[in-house]
Design an enzyme around this catalytic site. Structure first.
Site, PDB file in Angstrom:
ATOM      1  N   GLN B 220       0.730  -1.263   0.148  1.00 31.99           N
ATOM      2  CA  GLN B 220       0.025   0.044   0.046  1.00 31.99           C
ATOM      3  C   GLN B 220       0.899   1.219  -0.056  1.00 31.99           C
ATOM      4  O   GLN B 220       0.346   2.268  -0.219  1.00 31.99           O
ATOM      5  CB  GLN B 220      -1.030  -0.001   1.243  1.00 31.99           C
ATOM      6  CG  GLN B 220      -1.864  -1.244   1.294  1.00 31.99           C
ATOM      7  CD  GLN B 220      -2.662  -1.200   2.470  1.00 31.99           C
ATOM      8  OE1 GLN B 220      -2.834  -1.986   3.168  1.00 31.99           O
ATOM      9  NE2 GLN B 220      -3.160  -0.024   3.016  1.00 31.99           N
ATOM     10  N   ARG B 367      -8.406  -0.483   8.148  1.00 30.86           N
ATOM     11  CA  ARG B 367      -9.674   0.285   7.631  1.00 30.86           C
ATOM     12  C   ARG B 367      -9.719   1.348   8.274  1.00 30.86           C
ATOM     13  O   ARG B 367     -11.045   1.483   9.108  1.00 30.86           O
ATOM     14  CB  ARG B 367     -10.700  -0.520   7.081  1.00 30.86           C
ATOM     15  CG  ARG B 367     -11.606   0.062   6.139  1.00 30.86           C
ATOM     16  CD  ARG B 367     -12.712  -0.820   5.622  1.00 30.86           C
ATOM     17  NE  ARG B 367     -13.000  -0.072   4.364  1.00 30.86           N
ATOM     18  CZ  ARG B 367     -13.905  -0.687   3.343  1.00 30.86           C
ATOM     19  NH1 ARG B 367     -13.849  -1.821   3.395  1.00 30.86           N
ATOM     20  NH2 ARG B 367     -14.328   0.021   2.441  1.00 30.86           N
ATOM     21  N   CYS B 368      -8.800   2.206   8.887  1.00 33.48           N
ATOM     22  CA  CYS B 368      -8.916   3.072   9.986  1.00 33.48           C
ATOM     23  C   CYS B 368      -7.789   3.888  10.133  1.00 33.48           C
ATOM     24  O   CYS B 368      -6.701   3.612   9.495  1.00 33.48           O
ATOM     25  CB  CYS B 368      -8.947   2.216  11.603  1.00 33.48           C
ATOM     26  SG  CYS B 368      -8.644   3.103  12.776  1.00 33.48           S
ATOM     27  N   GLU B 737     -13.180   4.452   5.062  1.00 28.21           N
ATOM     28  CA  GLU B 737     -13.003   3.933   6.435  1.00 28.21           C
ATOM     29  C   GLU B 737     -14.104   4.260   7.077  1.00 28.21           C
ATOM     30  O   GLU B 737     -14.273   3.594   8.200  1.00 28.21           O
ATOM     31  CB  GLU B 737     -11.571   4.384   6.956  1.00 28.21           C
ATOM     32  CG  GLU B 737     -10.330   3.712   6.137  1.00 28.21           C
ATOM     33  CD  GLU B 737      -8.930   4.068   6.497  1.00 28.21           C
ATOM     34  OE1 GLU B 737      -8.871   5.327   7.254  1.00 28.21           O
ATOM     35  OE2 GLU B 737      -8.267   3.523   6.176  1.00 28.21           O
TER      36      GLU B 737
END
Lengths: 157, 783, 295
Positions: B220, B367-368, B737
């Site tokens: 990523q 996801r945060c 998110e």
């Protein structure tokens, strides 16, 4: 072991160890990398292909078991350069994000529509329940499959 | 339904994703699809024990297996100074264990062989003699005096990694002491795993003759990975090319560097042949980076009318054996200080203690945006508890305490400046969509009949888009992001960015942003990410930062290009630059719209007929340093029914109203919301990476780590409000998110709301049916 | 992810398969659908030396329905029973159980006999086939024996199958009246083994009296269990609420679950009671003559 498998309409031969899984025969021997591997316990369905027109998890079938059978993968969905209605509908309805589960989803959906040309949303969800998706939350996939069913019905007319 | 890529003025429209064309045909190219000539395969030997001393490793049988090229142990790496690697959190982590192992499934040796199957065969032949040691599994126990010290390499020896705090402890405690009502709750957010469908992996391709390493990796953050690699392996950075191909989901899992990566690179350098390592799902769930594992205690104060007075939070953060979080350097507890949420607290205090245990390392932002999920879950649960104590409707309590629109930019007591929001409007939209008043009426009727129905609310505020350079860096590198934009002579565009999408649709959405600024279509703009040789430096895609940073860079780069284009247009139109107007697709002389030139005509002129004295070409490069973070927010309402016999929870409805500012592609945004809600649902009801007392992982595969299927996943209803970010060039905030951050509390609050008449104020997630049944049984209301 | 190396024989006949088993001993394993065995081999929990593939043997495919009952071949797949409308009249429980097995893709490949031989205590077929009073046919090169399923299932992952034997058929007696059956499963998600599975099957005579009853339980003991006392309580009575409640309570007593991450012993027992009661009530509703509204 020598085996012969019809893959997406083409007869192909290979010499494999008995332990070779069908998914690796497709990916590594035949170079068909559209079929993916997402787990090691037969749960995720990223490796779903049609074996004699029946959707199965190709990570849990030995290549030698497919000897003499026909296999269809995501690469076999297009005909004469035309997308299958399911493929178009997945894009139209944003039924994919990272795309890793998509080939397996398409193959499972293909089998559903062959058996049930006009599925209800709950039937679609059930038919796809062997295929995990981490991105979409499934909702747009369900819409895409329902829409593809309609398009196919119109095509048959 | 998607609109075609040829759609003019594409910003804000549901444009068909460019990515789809290859992905629906099975023509994506993911890491494991790549095969290089002469490539070998690496498998890892892992520890069966959570804590043990290594007495001896015997690799002879493995090395003797035909087809095996190399067996690496920690001792081999130590000789090269590579037994340990730095983590992004400033700790260090063993690549291959030396002397002792600190978690079950820890990497102990690496085997390289002709095929993956053969590598696994050989790995099974590596003999390791372990002396088991007592495992420390409970983070509270880890802090007790006399607990075994896990990290003997640390000085001073302690299982405490860090203590972090924000806010005013004394003022907060004083305010709580004065408050009419104080509610205290202990809330645990268990260890979970991002589990993208594609596991992590890499191919290291080293050419000894040139000293050049090409590293294909599920990343990523390819630029950050290259820099870390240059630091770890001592390879000059310009001789490293990191390529992140199509990525099959990330959710934070693919930000850190893993031991398997380093082992593959070392092996490739030793063998002068490409080496591939792809983890199995079991390896993914047991070793490459969990999230959460926050044990939080909250005290929330209010006056008798329900106006909040103070918030105090203490947290034990279980980081496992190594602090392998990927938090910005100055934020060991991430952005947890967003814990005051959407509410106007006069005073607050938060503290977090990081702890080592004998569990897999991590603490990634799943996801945060760095511990924001934990913070949001805590405050939204605390507001529920407070509402119960006050006997107030949880919606009324929130409406009473929201930061009002006129207070923005709002300075929170824990130090953030919220950019924009209209919380009341968002909540009211959600209430209208779901028919809140009627549902409360229905609930009253059902309760009278003894049925268990609950309505849950979560009105969260996120903090995303790290981040401004004055505050945010990772290993010293500032958290800007970038866009390099070239307009070719025929008016077609190549845009490269420092981010790396994993399904978010950047190839389409960033093309929309650029096309909108340049009067083109998304079809005219090719977006490329993921190759460090070609893309400008950026920190990558996680923490909902791509749109706030790289998206902003794209808009600003396009505007720079347009500024130059305006000057060229003036030349072509033979008018003064100040007399040129831009109507969104063409430049024309003021007052003469018929006589205009398009961007394509200007582009051609930039290469064939530039104004005298002007440098030819039409390009723009921007490294965008955001002035602030963005603060997306939303109001989620959830309705559940509980079966009194099995205690199964049925999510009957879920309405999500999100405010992420300006929307670039509503179809993509909605897809992000659906996905995040589904992951939030899983966290609330299904998922936990649990351990037994010996530190054995109890959820090492998808049999026990439960990913919901289409059957369990509820139908989502989405809507939005739009409060643009005042500081972002197009007013956009991050959104990927929000649904994962905001939804877990909505589900749990709904269940608690259903059980509230029984005196229940809290249950720990995941809310397995049996946990609910134990309560119903105890209260005598189970069927 | 990759099984350890093994040999592979595709048997051309059942006799060939039996001969290979006799020759090779316990290192040889029968491969049918492979949906339990191959995952264990991929994790290297199982490392057989030789696989004897029977999945395409014509003698073992399909089923025969006779006056005595139904005989399922060893390679009848879950999905075949899920879709077998012809079996609904006399064996409704089969289709209603099949739809709960694993997930649709696994059902397309996995076999009923393979599930029984795997003997997971939470497997659904054990419970359902106990409720139907099934027996199994075990063949080796030298003998054929028929065992009641209750005797076949021994313990956790343990059956009476000898290493040289193949489970060749499953026999289900024909009901002596009108059968009604259903399966209730508490699973955490699709694809999960049963936290609790309950199969209920009743056969009614013309006067709506229960003449046969079968209750099978999954996930609540070291193997699939029968609930004989509960069955006995139903026989000779019409299917109505008092008897149903009694049977449900007796079935819960027959369950012997352990407390684990899927729930406490008390919870699982209660789910057995709830499911037996709900299942039998549903069957009672189904069995009631249609109350037609005539114009």
């Amino acid at each position: 072991m020598e085996i012969a498998v019809t893959v997406n309409g083409q007869l192909r031969r290979a010499d494999v160890e008995p332990r070779t899984l069908l998914v690796y025969l497709l990916r590594e021997t035949f170079g068909l990398t559209g079929t993916h591997v997402g787990c090691d316990t037969t749960h995720c369905g990223a490796c779903t292909v049609l074996l004699d027109e029946v959707p199965v998890k190709s990570c849990t079938v030995l290549a030698v078991q497919a000897d003499g059978s026909s296999v269809m993968t995501v690469e076999g969905l297009e005909t004469d350069g035309r997308l299958h209605p399911l493929q178009s509908a997945f894009s139209d309805h944003h039924g994919l994000q990272c795309g890793y589960c998509t080939p397996g989803m398409l193959m499972a959906a293909w089998a559903l529509l062959r058996e049930t040309p006009h599925p209800q949303p709950a039937e679609i969800r059930r038919a796809l329940s062997g295929n995990l998706c981490r991105c979409t939350g499934y909702q747009n996939i369900v819409e895409a499959v329902a829409d593809a069913a309609q398009r196919m019905a119109q095509e048959v007319g | 339904m998607a609109l075609e890529l040829s759609e003019p003025r594409p910003l804000g429209k549901p444009i068909r994703r460019k990515e789809d064309a290859r992905l629906i045909r099975g023509q994506g190219r993911y890491l494991d699809d790549i095969v290089l000539p002469g490539m070998l395969h690496l498998a890892l030997v892992r520890s069966p024990y959570a804590h043990a001393r290594i007495r001896r490793i015997d690799v002879q049988r493995a090395a003797a297996l035909p087809g095996v090229h190399l067996v690496l142990t920690g001792q081999d790496l130590a000789a090269a100074g590579l037994a340990w690697m730095p983590t992004l959190a400033g700790d260090r982590q063993m690549v291959l264990a030396v002397d002792k192992v600190l978690f079950q499934y820890q990497e102990v040796a690496a085997v390289v062989a002709e095929s993956r199957a053969l590598a696994e065969d050989a790995a099974a032949l590596v003999e390791v003699d372990y002396e088991p040691l007592p495992a420390v599994v409970d983070p509270y126990r880890a802090l007790e005096p006399g607990s075994p010290i896990l990290r003997e390499d640390r000085d001073p020896p302690s299982n405490r990694i860090f203590h972090w705090e924000a806010g005013d402890r004394a003022a907060t405690e004083a305010a709580l002491a004065r408050s009419a009502v104080v509610v205290r709750e202990t809330v645990r957010m268990p260890r979970v795993h991002p589990a993208p469908l594609e596991p992590c992996g890499c191919i290291a391709d080293y050419q000894r003759a040139t000293g050049r390493l090409t590293w294909y990796v599920t990343s990523q953050a390819p630029h950050a990975h290259r820099t870390v690699l240059a630091m770890v392996a001592g390879i000059p950075e310009h001789k490293i090319r990191v390529v992140s191909p199509d990525v099959g989901g990330g959710f934070g899992n693919k930000v850190p560097v893993f031991p398997g990566y380093v082992a593959a690179i070392v092996a490739a350098m030793r063998l002068n042949r490409p080496v591939k390592w792809v983890e199995t799902r079991t390896e993914n769930l047991t070793s490459t980076n969990f999230a959460r594992d926050y044990h939080m205690t909250v005290e929330i104060g209010a006056d008798a009318d329900g106006k909040v007075t103070a918030l105090k939070v203490s947290t034990i953060a279980d980081h496992g054996a190594f602090d392998a979080a990927a938090d910005p350097t100055r934020f060991p507890a991430g952005l947890f200080s967003i814990v005051t949420g959407s509410y106007d607290f006069p005073v607050a205090f938060a503290e977090v203690d990081g702890v080592y245990t004998n569990k897999a390392p991590g603490g990634v932002a799943y996801r945060c945006s760095f511990r924001v999920t934990e913070a949001s879950f805590l405050i939204e649960r605390a507001m529920q508890s407070l509402a119960l104590r006050l006997g107030m409707d949880p919606v009324a309590l929130r409406l009473k305490n929201f930061i009002p629109p006129e207070k923005f930019p709002y300075h929170s007591p824990l130090g953030w400046t919220y950019d924009s929001g209209n919380y009341r409007a968002t909540l009211e939209r959600a209430m209208e969509r779901i028919g809140y008043a009627a549902l409360r009426q229905e609930q009253a009727e059902r309760r009278a009949r003894g049925e268990l129905m609950g309505i849950g609310v979560s009105t969260f505020t996120e903090i995303v888009g790290a981040g401004p350079s004055h505050t945010f860096d990772i290993l010293g590198i500032k958290m800007f992001d970038s866009c390099e934009l070239r307009v070719h002579p025929t008016g077609k565009v190549l845009a490269r960015l420092g981010t790396r999408h994993q399904g978010q649709g950047h190839e389409t959405t960033f093309a929309q942003v650029i096309a909108e600024e340049l009067g083109l279509t998304a079809d005219d703009v090719l977006v490329e990410e993921g190759d460090t040789d070609t893309a400008p430096y950026g920190l990558g895609t996680y923490a909902s930062r791509s749109t706030p940073t790289a998206g902003a860079a794209a808009a600003v780069a396009a505007r720079r290009v347009r500024d130059k284009a305006r000057r060229i247009a003036a030349h072509l139109l033979e008018v003064a630059e100040d007399d040129v107007e831009w109507d969104g697709t063409r430049f024309h002389p003021a007052g003469t719209p018929a006589r205009g030139v398009t961007m394509a005509e200007v582009a051609l002129a930039a290469y064939t007929n530039p104004p005298p004295g002007m440098e030819p070409g039409l390009e723009g490069t921007v490294y965008y340093d955001p002035p602030n973070l963005t603060f997306p927010n939303g109001a989620y309402l959830c309705v559940v029914d509980i079966d009194k016999g099995t205690s199964q929870v049925h999510v009957r409805r879920f309405v999500a109203v999100d405010d992420c500012g300006t929307v670039i592609n509503p179809m993509v945004v909605e897809g992000q919301i659906h996905g995040g809600l589904t992951e939030g649902f899983a966290i609330a009801f299904l998922q936990e990476i649990a351990f037994d007392e010996q530190g054995n992982c109890l959820a090492p595969n998808f049999m026990e780590y439960l990913v919901p299927t289409a059957v369990e996943t509820p139908q989502w209803e989405t809507d939005r409000t739009v409060t643009p970010s005042p500081h972002h060039p197009i007013g956009a905030k991050g959104v990927g998110e929000s649904p994962n951050v905001g939804s877990p509390a909505a589900f749990v609050n709904a269940v608690i709301d259903a059980l509230a008449p029984l005196g229940v104020t809290h249950l720990d997630i995941p809310l397995y049916p049996w946990k609910i049944w134990e309560v119903l049984h105890e209260r005598g209301v189970a069927e | 992810m990759f099984p350890a190396p093994f040999g592979y024989v595709r048997a051309e006949s059942l006799d060939e398969a039996l001969a290979v088993l006799a020759r090779e001993g316990p290192g040889a394993k029968i491969l049918a659908g492979g949906q339990s065995l191959l995952p264990m081999m991929k994790l290297r929990i199982a490392e057989p030396a030789l696989l004897v593939d029977i999945h395409r043997l014509p003698a073992l495919t399909g089923w025969q329905e006779t006056a005595e009952g139904l005989t399922l071949g060893a390679v009848v797949r879950h999905s075949q029973l899920e879709r077998a409308e012809a079996l609904q009249e006399f064996y409704p429980l089969l289709g209603r159980t099949a739809r709960w097995i694993a997930d649709p893709l696994v059902r397309n490949r996995g076999t009923v006999a393979g599930s029984l031989a795997h003997a997971d205590p939470a497997g659904d077929w054990g419970a359902a086939l106990l409720a139907l009073g099934a027996s199994v046919t075990l063949r080796s090169l030298t003998r054929t024996r028929e065992l009641p399923l209750d005797a076949f299932l021994v313990d956790i992952f343990t059956t009476a199958l000898e290493p040289d034997e193949v489970l060749t058929a499953i026999r289900i007696p024909k009901p002596a009246g009108r059968p009604f059956g259903t399966y209730l499963k508490l699973e955490r998600k699709v694809g999960d083994f049963a936290v609790v599975g309950v199969a209920v099957n009743v056969v009614l005579d013309a006067r709506h009296t229960v003449v046969e009853a079968g209750i099978g339980l999954a996930g609540v003991g070291p193997r699939a269990l029968r609930a004989p006392a509960a069955e006995a309580a139903l026989i000779g009575h019409p299917l109505e609420s008092g008897g149903i409640r009694e049977a449900a309570a007796l079935a819960a007593e027959a369950a012997d679950p352990v407390s684990d991450r899927r729930g406490s012993r008390a919870y699982k027992r209660n789910v057995v009671r709830v499911f037996v009661e709900r299942g039998l009530k549903a069957l009672a509703d189904e069995s009631r003559p249609e109350v037609g509204v005539t114009a």
